[in-house]
Write a protein that holds these residues in place. Structure first.
Motif, PDB file in Angstrom:
ATOM      1  N   SER A 175      44.439  29.391  42.558  1.00 23.38           N
ATOM      2  CA  SER A 175      43.771  28.457  41.651  1.00 23.38           C
ATOM      3  C   SER A 175      43.864  28.789  40.079  1.00 23.38           C
ATOM      4  O   SER A 175      43.544  28.005  39.198  1.00 23.38           O
ATOM      5  CB  SER A 175      42.441  27.927  41.987  1.00 23.38           C
ATOM      6  OG  SER A 175      41.703  29.294  42.041  1.00 23.38           O
ATOM      7  N   GLY A 176      44.025  29.919  39.930  1.00 22.34           N
ATOM      8  CA  GLY A 176      44.036  30.682  38.439  1.00 22.34           C
ATOM      9  C   GLY A 176      44.830  31.862  38.547  1.00 22.34           C
ATOM     10  O   GLY A 176      45.453  32.397  39.279  1.00 22.34           O
ATOM     11  N   ASN A 177      44.438  32.673  37.328  1.00 21.47           N
ATOM     12  CA  ASN A 177      45.203  34.166  36.907  1.00 21.47           C
ATOM     13  C   ASN A 177      44.292  35.238  37.025  1.00 21.47           C
ATOM     14  O   ASN A 177      44.625  36.225  36.716  1.00 21.47           O
ATOM     15  CB  ASN A 177      45.702  33.660  35.553  1.00 21.47           C
ATOM     16  CG  ASN A 177      44.707  33.141  34.785  1.00 21.47           C
ATOM     17  OD1 ASN A 177      43.608  33.202  34.793  1.00 21.47           O
ATOM     18  ND2 ASN A 177      45.234  32.685  33.353  1.00 21.47           N
ATOM     19  N   LEU A 178      43.231  34.972  37.479  1.00 19.13           N
ATOM     20  CA  LEU A 178      42.217  36.337  37.769  1.00 19.13           C
ATOM     21  C   LEU A 178      42.691  36.911  39.109  1.00 19.13           C
ATOM     22  O   LEU A 178      42.051  36.403  40.285  1.00 19.13           O
ATOM     23  CB  LEU A 178      40.894  36.025  37.502  1.00 19.13           C
ATOM     24  CG  LEU A 178      39.941  36.954  37.177  1.00 19.13           C
ATOM     25  CD1 LEU A 178      40.044  37.121  35.576  1.00 19.13           C
ATOM     26  CD2 LEU A 178      38.422  36.775  37.391  1.00 19.13           C
ATOM     27  N   TRP A 235      42.826  33.764  41.698  1.00 17.60           N
ATOM     28  CA  TRP A 235      42.005  33.104  41.590  1.00 17.60           C
ATOM     29  C   TRP A 235      41.391  32.612  40.117  1.00 17.60           C
ATOM     30  O   TRP A 235      41.448  33.430  39.488  1.00 17.60           O
ATOM     31  CB  TRP A 235      40.525  33.359  42.481  1.00 17.60           C
ATOM     32  CG  TRP A 235      40.949  33.621  44.015  1.00 17.60           C
ATOM     33  CD1 TRP A 235      40.984  32.637  44.867  1.00 17.60           C
ATOM     34  CD2 TRP A 235      41.205  34.760  44.547  1.00 17.60           C
ATOM     35  NE1 TRP A 235      41.135  33.343  46.022  1.00 17.60           N
ATOM     36  CE2 TRP A 235      41.324  34.374  45.801  1.00 17.60           C
ATOM     37  CE3 TRP A 235      41.433  36.248  44.058  1.00 17.60           C
ATOM     38  CZ2 TRP A 235      41.736  35.510  46.830  1.00 17.60           C
ATOM     39  CZ3 TRP A 235      41.744  37.181  45.185  1.00 17.60           C
ATOM     40  CH2 TRP A 235      41.864  36.802  46.421  1.00 17.60           C
ATOM     41  N   SER A 236      40.780  31.630  39.860  1.00 19.00           N
ATOM     42  CA  SER A 236      40.170  31.191  38.659  1.00 19.00           C
ATOM     43  C   SER A 236      38.750  31.772  38.489  1.00 19.00           C
ATOM     44  O   SER A 236      38.200  31.754  39.537  1.00 19.00           O
ATOM     45  CB  SER A 236      40.353  29.924  38.298  1.00 19.00           C
ATOM     46  OG  SER A 236      39.525  29.222  38.858  1.00 19.00           O
ATOM     47  N   SER A 289      36.184  30.408  37.630  1.00 18.43           N
ATOM     48  CA  SER A 289      35.136  29.465  37.816  1.00 18.43           C
ATOM     49  C   SER A 289      35.042  29.457  39.551  1.00 18.43           C
ATOM     50  O   SER A 289      34.268  29.300  40.142  1.00 18.43           O
ATOM     51  CB  SER A 289      35.277  28.251  37.544  1.00 18.43           C
ATOM     52  OG  SER A 289      36.564  27.741  37.893  1.00 18.43           O
ATOM     53  N   GLU A 290      36.202  29.604  40.109  1.00 16.94           N
ATOM     54  CA  GLU A 290      36.365  29.436  41.705  1.00 16.94           C
ATOM     55  C   GLU A 290      35.391  30.648  42.303  1.00 16.94           C
ATOM     56  O   GLU A 290      34.692  30.553  43.188  1.00 16.94           O
ATOM     57  CB  GLU A 290      37.606  29.423  42.115  1.00 16.94           C
ATOM     58  CG  GLU A 290      38.375  28.095  42.127  1.00 16.94           C
ATOM     59  CD  GLU A 290      37.939  27.134  42.931  1.00 16.94           C
ATOM     60  OE1 GLU A 290      36.935  27.263  43.618  1.00 16.94           O
ATOM     61  OE2 GLU A 290      38.745  26.223  43.030  1.00 16.94           O
TER      62      GLU A 290
END
Lengths: 118, 175
Positions: free
Chosen positions: B22-25, B28-29, B31-32
């Motif tokens: 869902s993101g780049n961390l 995951w993002s 917020s997730e």
């Protein structure tokens, strides 16, 4: 090019096993033996089609590095696992219910459960 | 307290697996991850009584959990493939010799029985029809009994599997 071939092979194997499941449903004599063909062979076939999706998604991710393909791969794996688990539990439940409601296994050479119930 | 922490970690891991990509961390993002932690705490608060009902925490050992995917992808997959080819052959030729036999397992925990019964059911050609609650014997419907197998009162569990010794693996994982 090579991944396309592997994906096609996986799809063909999967559809072949699903077709064999249908054939078994028509050929076998009673509920238990039919369950062998329909539930297990179709699970194996569906796992192979899922494997084709996973390989295809992997090759797309390798080309584009787009994270949506990771999501696709993981969700396909979860779908295959859920299919395997629910299949095992539900076919056990069906077989148990069939035996409890008095359906004798056709052509059976031995029925230890029927002897234990008596 | 321990059931609460274990349930929270379990719920968080499931949430992170479902939202991967869902993101780049990591993948995951942020917020997730925050939503996952909050939901895991709520889930653990509501359902902490159910996951660790047996009061035994041996399955929290990461080595045992790691053995489960090894078991599924290794010996179990080999056994299922071999049995699938066997059932495919029987579908085509119609050459069957069905029967329900009694299988001694010797497993004591609920999880062990569950894994063995499901492994037997997922292997084509064998279905677990019922379980003897007292002795933990399984009643297995087998599509093709060997000659003379029907005269035995019961058989040991590893005799069901031709290549890999699945009950030994399950004993290693669950007991």
């Amino acid at each position: 090019m090579i991944t396309d071939t592997i994906v096609l092979i996986c799809l063909v194997i999967g559809i072949l096993f699903n077709a064999l499941g249908v054939l078994g449903l028509l050929r076998f004599p009673d509920v238990y033996t039919r369950m062998h063909a329909t539930t297990k062979a179709t699970t194996f076939g569906s796992v192979f089609t899922a494997l084709a999706v996973i390989i295809y998604g992997g090759s797309l991710y390798y080309g584009t590095a787009d994270p949506q393909y990771i999501t696709l791969i993981i969700h396909t794996i979860i779908a295959a696992l859920a299919l395997a688990f629910t299949n095992a539990v539900s076919s056990h439940a069906l077989a148990r219910a069939a035996h409890k409601s008095g359906i004798k296994p056709a052509q059976a050479v031995v029925d230890r459960l029927g002897e234990a119930r008596r | 307290m321990i059931p609460f922490v274990l349930t929270a970690i379990f719920a968080l891991v499931i949430y992170l697996i479902l939202t991967a990509g869902s993101g780049n961390l990591g993948v995951w993002s942020a917020s997730e991850i925050i939503a996952g932690i909050a939901l895991a705490l709520v889930t653990a608060g509501v359902t902490r009584r159910f996951l660790c009902r047996s009061g035994n925490y041996r399955m929290a050992n990461p080595l045992r959990l790691l053995l489960i995917p090894v078991y599924i992808l290794g010996p179990f997959l080999v056994e299922v493939t071999k049995a699938n080819l066997d059932v495919a052959y029987r579908v085509i030729t119609g050459n069957i010799r069905p029967g329900i036999i009694r299988v001694r397992s010797g497993l004591k925990t609920d999880l062990g029985i569950f894994m063995l019964a499901n492994s037997i059911t997922l292997t084509p050609g064998t279905i677990t029809v019922d379980i003897d609650e007292e002795t933990h014997d399984l009643f297995v419907h087998n599509i093709n009994l060997a000659q003379g197998e029907e005269s035995h009162e019961s058989i040991q569990d590893h005799e069901l599997f031709a290549i890999a010794d699945l009950p030994a693996w399950i004993r290693r994982i669950a007991e």
